[in-house]
Enzyme design. Structure first.
Site, PDB file in Angstrom:
ATOM      1  N   GLU A   1      14.657 -16.860  40.361  1.00  9.48           N
ATOM      2  CA  GLU A   1      15.260 -17.141  41.796  1.00  9.48           C
ATOM      3  C   GLU A   1      16.818 -16.431  41.332  1.00  9.48           C
ATOM      4  O   GLU A   1      17.529 -16.021  42.253  1.00  9.48           O
ATOM      5  CB  GLU A   1      15.611 -18.602  41.813  1.00  9.48           C
ATOM      6  CG  GLU A   1      14.352 -19.397  42.135  1.00  9.48           C
ATOM      7  CD  GLU A   1      13.944 -19.396  43.592  1.00  9.48           C
ATOM      8  OE1 GLU A   1      14.929 -19.097  44.421  1.00  9.48           O
ATOM      9  OE2 GLU A   1      13.118 -20.131  43.833  1.00  9.48           O
TER      10      GLU A   1
ATOM     11  N   ASP B   1      13.020 -27.768  41.845  1.00 13.49           N
ATOM     12  CA  ASP B   1      11.911 -27.534  42.546  1.00 13.49           C
ATOM     13  C   ASP B   1      10.808 -26.983  41.485  1.00 13.49           C
ATOM     14  O   ASP B   1       9.664 -27.385  41.755  1.00 13.49           O
ATOM     15  CB  ASP B   1      12.148 -26.070  43.230  1.00 13.49           C
ATOM     16  CG  ASP B   1      13.287 -26.195  44.153  1.00 13.49           C
ATOM     17  OD1 ASP B   1      13.900 -27.333  44.391  1.00 13.49           O
ATOM     18  OD2 ASP B   1      14.069 -25.355  44.720  1.00 13.49           O
TER      19      ASP B   1
ATOM     20  N   ALA C   1      10.969 -24.500  55.144  1.00 14.34           N
ATOM     21  CA  ALA C   1      11.217 -26.107  55.454  1.00 14.34           C
ATOM     22  C   ALA C   1      11.694 -26.686  54.392  1.00 14.34           C
ATOM     23  O   ALA C   1      12.224 -27.929  54.418  1.00 14.34           O
ATOM     24  CB  ALA C   1       9.575 -26.559  55.534  1.00 14.34           C
ATOM     25  N   GLY C   2      12.350 -25.972  53.281  1.00 17.42           N
ATOM     26  CA  GLY C   2      13.008 -26.470  52.233  1.00 17.42           C
ATOM     27  C   GLY C   2      12.009 -27.346  51.452  1.00 17.42           C
ATOM     28  O   GLY C   2      12.472 -28.459  50.630  1.00 17.42           O
ATOM     29  N   LEU C   3      10.945 -27.115  51.483  1.00 17.28           N
ATOM     30  CA  LEU C   3       9.778 -27.881  50.354  1.00 17.28           C
ATOM     31  C   LEU C   3       9.224 -26.941  49.546  1.00 17.28           C
ATOM     32  O   LEU C   3       8.332 -27.191  48.839  1.00 17.28           O
ATOM     33  CB  LEU C   3       8.778 -28.083  51.509  1.00 17.28           C
ATOM     34  CG  LEU C   3       8.978 -29.086  52.469  1.00 17.28           C
ATOM     35  CD1 LEU C   3       7.757 -29.233  53.484  1.00 17.28           C
ATOM     36  CD2 LEU C   3       9.449 -30.510  51.937  1.00 17.28           C
TER      37      LEU C   3
HETATM   38  C1  GLA Z   1      17.164 -26.359  46.391  1.00 19.78           C
HETATM   39  C2  GLA Z   1      17.469 -25.758  44.858  1.00 19.78           C
HETATM   40  C3  GLA Z   1      17.454 -26.759  43.844  1.00 19.78           C
HETATM   41  C4  GLA Z   1      18.223 -28.002  44.166  1.00 19.78           C
HETATM   42  C5  GLA Z   1      18.415 -28.491  45.626  1.00 19.78           C
HETATM   43  C6  GLA Z   1      19.320 -29.446  46.082  1.00 19.78           C
HETATM   44  O1  GLA Z   1      15.885 -26.822  46.464  1.00 19.78           O
HETATM   45  O2  GLA Z   1      16.275 -24.851  44.551  1.00 19.78           O
HETATM   46  O3  GLA Z   1      17.374 -26.553  42.732  1.00 19.78           O
HETATM   47  O4  GLA Z   1      19.640 -27.730  43.874  1.00 19.78           O
HETATM   48  O5  GLA Z   1      18.113 -27.199  46.531  1.00 19.78           O
HETATM   49  O6  GLA Z   1      19.485 -30.432  45.377  1.00 19.78           O
END
Ligand code: GLA
Length: 391
Positions: free
Chosen positions: A162, A174, A124-126
């Protein structure tokens, strides 16, 4: 004890037959403004959310590590001295990477038994991966009695996990948000100094997450490619600027306007997004501090537009959610949140309009794509912590 914490402790007890010694929790995050600025040493407004991962652990008698993912009933095993990357059960790479990074901070002779579970929708991008990294890092550091000089060090260990174990060249957004989130508040981070400061949205406003469930293939390689082009743009601009430039952070919008025509057009297009975002975050912080939430919302729309046209990290599903939101008068702002190429959009709106707006967006989305759009109100929450057995 929270429900998630209780669930993880209970699963640990049934799986391993004894109680865990340490449990830690780390939240996911939502990026509110400042897209792809972190690895360019710029600025972001983000918040830790009220969804996360709980990680329970105890030491083993021997050198083996048994890591059980309660949400998908899978166990991954490795030796404490050899936490190598694996293609089998790739979810375990985040913890393997953390173990690898922690080994530099103290002895880890015996292995461990661990169980984790979470409530962040995956993909979900969370930042469910950062929540796993930070909860395992805190729990393991406590279990092995490590003296970690600063919490920030854990964020960097997560980032290395990562880069080296998951192959995503992410920034620190994050992990930093998961560690330093504050109850009821957004956090403003300067990714050069790594200073974090709270900024409140103001009473009566809410953030609504709309998960498109879209996952466009190759998003990790597209992410890494964007990062490379940003670095190339910074290097090209460094040759032209009359002051030192190491990252896009060092170029302001005005200077960029003068120099952009002299660098590679695609690199300039990507840089325009990042430099524009830095400008918007600076403006946005001032607006929020002045209680001008409506104008702040406009910056979110601008941010999305720049993602769509300059950075090209949006997609049809995210654009649809943002366009639908824009047509609802109560909504103040909307944009994609996180890496992009799918995942979630975040909306800013009065709290009392959240429920009806969520219903409207979900309905429109279903009509357009024949698929569900998961919605939930995100509560800005406190950062990661050890829940019990802190050493
Ligand atoms: C992902 C990456 C972060 C950041 C965002 C975009 O969440 O893990 O480090 O770069 O994309 O802002």
């Amino acid at each position: 004890m929270s429900l998630l914490h209780e669930r993880v402790v209970a699963r640990f007890e049934t799986y391993f037959g004894h109680a865990p010694s340490v449990t830690a929790y780390a939240p996911g995050r939502v990026e509110v403004l400042g897209n792809h600025t972190d690895y360019n040493e710029g600025f972001v407004l983000s918040a830790a959310i009220d969804m996360g991962t709980a990680f329970a652990v105890s030491q083993a008698e021997d050198t083996s590590c048994r890591l059980y993912a309660a949400d998908f009933s899978e166990e991954s095993r490795f030796a404490i001295g050899r936490p190598e990357r694996t293609d089998d059960m790739p979810w375990s790479n985040y913890v393997r990477g953390i173990v690898h990074g922690l080994r530099a901070h103290g002895a880890m002779e015996r292995g461990f038994h661990a169980v984790f579970a979470g409530d962040i929708p995956r993909g979900a991008g969370l930042s469910s991966s950062a929540a796993l990294e930070m909860s395992s890092a805190l729990a393991l550091a406590a279990l092995y009695g490590m003296e970690i000089p600063a919490r920030l060090e854990l964020a960097k260990i997560g980032q290395r996990a990562e880069h080296e174990f998951a192959g995503v060249k992410c920034g620190l957004l994050d992990q930093v948000t998961s560690l330093f989130g504050q109850e009821g508040s957004l956090v403003h981070t300067d990714f050069r100094t790594l200073d974090v400061a709270p900024v409140t949205l103001g009473d009566g406003y809410a953030l609504l997450m709309c998960n498109t469930h879209a996952q466009h293939a190759l998003n990790d390689s597209a992410y890494n490619e964007r990062r490379e082009l940003c670095e190339a743009a910074a290097a090209a601009l460094a040759k032209l600027a009359d002051h030192p430039v190491t990252h896009l952070r060092d170029i302001d919008w005005e200077t960029f306007g003068k120099l952009r025509g002299s660098i590679d057009p695609l690199a300039a297009q990507r840089a325009a997004h990042v430099i524009g975002e830095n400008t918007r975050v600076r403006k946005g912080v001032a607006l929020l501090r002045g209680g001008r939430v409506k104008e702040f919302g406009q910056l979110m729309y601008e941010s999305h537009e720049s993602s769509r046209t300059n950075f090209e990290n949006s997609c049809a599903e995210l654009d649809f959610v943002v366009d639908t939101a824009r047509a609802i008068p109560a909504v103040l702002g909307a944009r994609l949140s996180g890496g992009g190429f799918g995942g979630s959009a975040v909306l800013l709106l009065p709290a009392d309009a959240a429920e009806t707006t969520a219903g409207k967006i979900a309905m429109a989305y279903k009509e357009r794509f024949g698929a569900e759009c998961g919605t939930s109100v995100l509560r800005p929450s406190a950062g990661a912590r050890v829940l019990e057995g802190s050493a």
